[in-house]
Write a protein that holds these residues in place. Structure first.
Motif, PDB file in Angstrom:
ATOM      1  N   ARG A 144       0.833  -1.204   0.000  1.00  0.00           N
ATOM      2  CA  ARG A 144       0.000   0.000   0.000  1.00  0.00           C
ATOM      3  C   ARG A 144       0.867   1.253   0.000  1.00  0.00           C
ATOM      4  N   ARG A 145       0.267   2.356  -0.367  1.00  0.00           N
ATOM      5  CA  ARG A 145       0.957   3.641  -0.340  1.00  0.00           C
ATOM      6  C   ARG A 145       1.162   4.070   1.116  1.00  0.00           C
ATOM      7  N   ALA A 146       2.333   4.549   1.435  1.00  0.00           N
ATOM      8  CA  ALA A 146       2.611   4.998   2.792  1.00  0.00           C
ATOM      9  C   ALA A 146       1.832   6.269   3.105  1.00  0.00           C
ATOM     10  N   LYS A 147       1.497   6.421   4.377  1.00  0.00           N
ATOM     11  CA  LYS A 147       0.794   7.609   4.853  1.00  0.00           C
ATOM     12  C   LYS A 147       1.687   8.369   5.835  1.00  0.00           C
ATOM     13  N   GLY A 148       1.245   9.574   6.173  1.00  0.00           N
ATOM     14  CA  GLY A 148       2.050  10.408   7.063  1.00  0.00           C
ATOM     15  C   GLY A 148       2.342   9.739   8.388  1.00  0.00           C
ATOM     16  N   GLU A 149       1.348   9.017   8.915  1.00  0.00           N
ATOM     17  CA  GLU A 149       1.551   8.378  10.219  1.00  0.00           C
ATOM     18  C   GLU A 149       2.476   7.162  10.145  1.00  0.00           C
ATOM     19  N   ASP A 150       2.913   6.786   8.942  1.00  0.00           N
ATOM     20  CA  ASP A 150       3.829   5.653   8.793  1.00  0.00           C
ATOM     21  C   ASP A 150       5.288   6.040   9.024  1.00  0.00           C
ATOM     22  N   ARG A 151       5.564   7.312   9.214  1.00  0.00           N
ATOM     23  CA  ARG A 151       6.971   7.713   9.343  1.00  0.00           C
ATOM     24  C   ARG A 151       7.706   6.968  10.456  1.00  0.00           C
ATOM     25  N   ASP A 190       2.536  -4.688   3.620  1.00  0.00           N
ATOM     26  CA  ASP A 190       1.649  -4.744   4.785  1.00  0.00           C
ATOM     27  C   ASP A 190       0.634  -5.879   4.618  1.00  0.00           C
ATOM     28  N   TYR A 237       9.528  -1.700   2.971  1.00  0.00           N
ATOM     29  CA  TYR A 237       9.056  -0.566   2.176  1.00  0.00           C
ATOM     30  C   TYR A 237      10.025  -0.314   1.020  1.00  0.00           C
TER      31      TYR A 237
END
Length: 245
Positions: free
Chosen positions: A64-71, A111, A119
């Protein structure tokens, strides 16, 4: 003279601060070799047909595409891989912010288990409008080689948008062996001299150890045991327990 003075200052400050050593990308290797630096293994830049990556089977994995909270997750995976990979260094918060601020950068996360386990970072490159696109892969990170292989295989699903990927890999990266089994240069013509070119070797950084004991203690280890080492005539004993030397 100025260059030597700057390097001498950096070395002196590093030793005063208790640093393991210093590394740099040299303008000329011979200059820094005289100052105690030695060459690291080269970096392999590998052009790969995206169709070859599809053969690795990553399309069946959930990415999946990473999101801001994945940092925090990305940072943790990077730290885990840095202990067993080649050529990775610790990143500051500012450096992470700089990397992730690139609007061209695409980050995807593997994921499909209990928790994300890998990633990839990449971007699309195009010389001009309507020209063929390439995928420049800057980072493939995973908890295990199998996780990295899955992410690499998933990149093959981008073959509808581009024909070729450019991978930057450490010279001893096991993913390179996996790629060679699937004819990665199938779309690239050869020459009379070299029928199947496997990429370009680029010089890596140069390294200078400030302290052998600090260097041995700072790195991570996957096995326990004891070693006796001879470094330039000086003997050292290394004991590894619970991953720490």
């Amino acid at each position: 003279g100025v260059g030597r003075a700057i390097v001498a200052h950096v070395i002196s400050e590093g030793e005063r601060a208790g640093a393991v050593g210093s590394f740099l990308f040299p303008f000329r290797q011979a200059f820094y070799a005289r100052l105690g630096y030695t060459s690291a293994p080269p970096v392999h830049h590998v052009p790969v047909a995206l169709a070859a990556l599809r053969a690795l089977g990553g399309a069946r994995r959930r990415v999946r595409r990473a999101k801001g909270e994945d940092r925090p997750l990305l940072e943790a995976l990077y730290r885990t891989y840095a202990h067993v990979g080649t050529g990775l260094v610790a990143r500051t918060e500012r450096l992470w912010t700089s990397i992730l601020a690139d609007e061209r950068l695409v980050v995807v996360v593997l994921d499909d288990g209990e928790k994300p386990s890998g990633y990839a970072m990449f971007c699309f490159e195009q010389a001009e409008p309507h020209a063929a696109q390439r995928v420049r892969v800057t980072e493939i990170v995973g908890e295990t080689t199998a996780c990295r292989l899955a992410v690499l295989g998933w990149l093959g699903t981008l073959s509808d948008q581009a024909t070729e990927a450019d991978l930057e890999m450490a010279f001893d990266d096991p993913l390179l062996d996996a790629l060679l089994d699937h004819d990665p240069n199938r779309l690239r013509p050869g020459t009379a001299r070299i029928e199947h070119a496997l990429g370009t070797l680029g010089a890596g950084p140069m390294l200078r150890l400030a302290s052998v004991p600090r260097a041995l203690a700072a790195r991570g280890y996957t096995e326990e045991g004891r070693l006796e080492l001879d470094v330039d005539g000086e003997r050292f004993g290394l004991l590894v327990r619970a991953g720490v030397g």
